[in-house]
Design a protein around this motif. Structure first.
Motif, short mmCIF file in Angstrom:
data_model
loop_
_atom_site.label_atom_id
_atom_site.label_comp_id
_atom_site.label_asym_id
_atom_site.label_seq_id
_atom_site.Cartn_x
_atom_site.Cartn_y
_atom_site.Cartn_z
N GLY A 8 -44.75 -4.72 -10.40
CA GLY A 8 -43.32 -4.78 -10.10
C GLY A 8 -42.91 -3.70 -9.13
N GLU A 9 -42.01 -4.05 -8.21
CA GLU A 9 -41.58 -3.07 -7.22
C GLU A 9 -40.81 -1.91 -7.84
OE1 GLU A 9 -38.89 -4.37 -4.10
OE2 GLU A 9 -37.68 -5.51 -5.51
N LEU A 10 -40.35 -2.07 -9.08
CA LEU A 10 -39.62 -1.00 -9.77
C LEU A 10 -40.50 -0.27 -10.79
CD1 LEU A 10 -36.35 -3.02 -10.44
CD2 LEU A 10 -36.84 -1.49 -8.52
N PRO A 13 -33.85 1.30 -2.51
CA PRO A 13 -33.48 1.68 -3.87
C PRO A 13 -32.70 0.55 -4.53
CG PRO A 13 -32.10 2.85 -2.29
CD PRO A 13 -33.11 2.07 -1.50
N PRO A 14 -32.80 0.48 -5.86
CA PRO A 14 -32.19 -0.65 -6.56
C PRO A 14 -30.67 -0.70 -6.46
CG PRO A 14 -33.40 0.80 -8.08
CD PRO A 14 -33.51 1.39 -6.73
N ARG A 15 -30.16 -1.90 -6.19
CA ARG A 15 -28.71 -2.16 -6.22
C ARG A 15 -28.42 -2.80 -7.57
NH1 ARG A 15 -29.10 -5.94 -1.36
NH2 ARG A 15 -30.12 -6.79 -3.13
N LEU A 16 -27.75 -2.08 -8.41
CA LEU A 16 -27.54 -2.55 -9.78
C LEU A 16 -26.12 -3.06 -10.04
CD1 LEU A 16 -29.65 0.15 -11.62
CD2 LEU A 16 -30.31 -2.18 -10.98
N LEU A 17 -25.36 -3.28 -8.96
CA LEU A 17 -24.04 -3.91 -9.08
C LEU A 17 -24.13 -5.32 -8.56
CD1 LEU A 17 -21.68 -1.02 -7.90
CD2 LEU A 17 -22.26 -1.70 -10.24
N CYS A 18 -23.58 -6.25 -9.32
CA CYS A 18 -23.64 -7.67 -8.98
C CYS A 18 -22.98 -7.91 -7.62
CB CYS A 18 -22.93 -8.49 -10.06
SG CYS A 18 -22.85 -10.26 -9.68
N PRO A 19 -23.70 -8.57 -6.71
CA PRO A 19 -23.10 -8.87 -5.41
C PRO A 19 -22.01 -9.94 -5.51
CG PRO A 19 -25.30 -9.83 -5.54
CD PRO A 19 -25.09 -9.02 -6.79
N SER A 72 -36.92 -8.89 -13.69
CA SER A 72 -38.29 -8.66 -13.25
C SER A 72 -38.34 -7.40 -12.39
CB SER A 72 -38.82 -9.86 -12.46
OG SER A 72 -38.09 -10.01 -11.25
N GLY A 73 -39.58 -6.95 -12.15
CA GLY A 73 -39.77 -5.81 -11.26
C GLY A 73 -40.40 -4.60 -11.90
N ARG A 74 -40.55 -4.61 -13.24
CA ARG A 74 -41.19 -3.47 -13.91
C ARG A 74 -42.57 -3.82 -14.44
NH1 ARG A 74 -37.41 -0.14 -17.62
NH2 ARG A 74 -39.22 1.15 -17.33
N GLU A 75 -43.07 -5.01 -14.08
CA GLU A 75 -44.36 -5.49 -14.58
C GLU A 75 -45.53 -4.64 -14.07
OE1 GLU A 75 -41.65 -8.97 -13.94
OE2 GLU A 75 -42.21 -7.23 -12.78
#
Length: 131
Positions: A34-36, A85-91, A102-105
């Protein structure tokens, strides 16, 4: 460098599976990363080569597949790519992400055995630093 402990965990898990199946070697290991997940792919590849030395996995190709980070909004049920960097606010509505989808796998996706008699094996196992 936590990539070394991750590489050792991958090699250990594949070695255990190889012993169970009586495989004589491993051609390749495919990982979902995962990219994160905080994993540097080049560092993981370098550590993988070191961790394989003297094992049944020695000489195997490491294939990494990047899994994009996605988040979900509870307010409007939208999923979006968070990026880095992660955008954690809903667009869509501006609310904070309800959670990551997903992204932490960090999972073994597939192992290709060198032994032509051994069956093709697919794994979807999380790898933890404690392994």
């Amino acid at each position: 460098m936590h990539e070394m402990s991750l590489a050792v965990a991958v090699v250990d898990q594949v070695e255990t599976a190889a012993k169970t199946r009586g495989a004589i070697g491993v051609r390749s290991i495919e990982l979902d990363v995962g990219e994160l997940a905080g994993v540097v792919a080049d560092a993981l590849a370098f550590c993988f080569e070191l961790a394989c030395a003297g094992t049944v996995v020695e000489g195997a190709e490491l294939i990494t597949r990047t899994v994009p980070g996605t988040a979900r909004c509870a307010a409007c049920a939208e999923d979006w790519a968070v990026g880095m960097p992660p955008r954690l606010l809903c667009p869509g509505c501006g609310a904070a992400a309800d959670g990551l989808v997903s992204g932490r796998e960090l999972q073994i996706r597939e192992v290709r055995w060198a032994d032509p008699e051994a069956p093709r094996e697919e794994h979807r196992q999380p790898i933890t630093e404690e392994s």
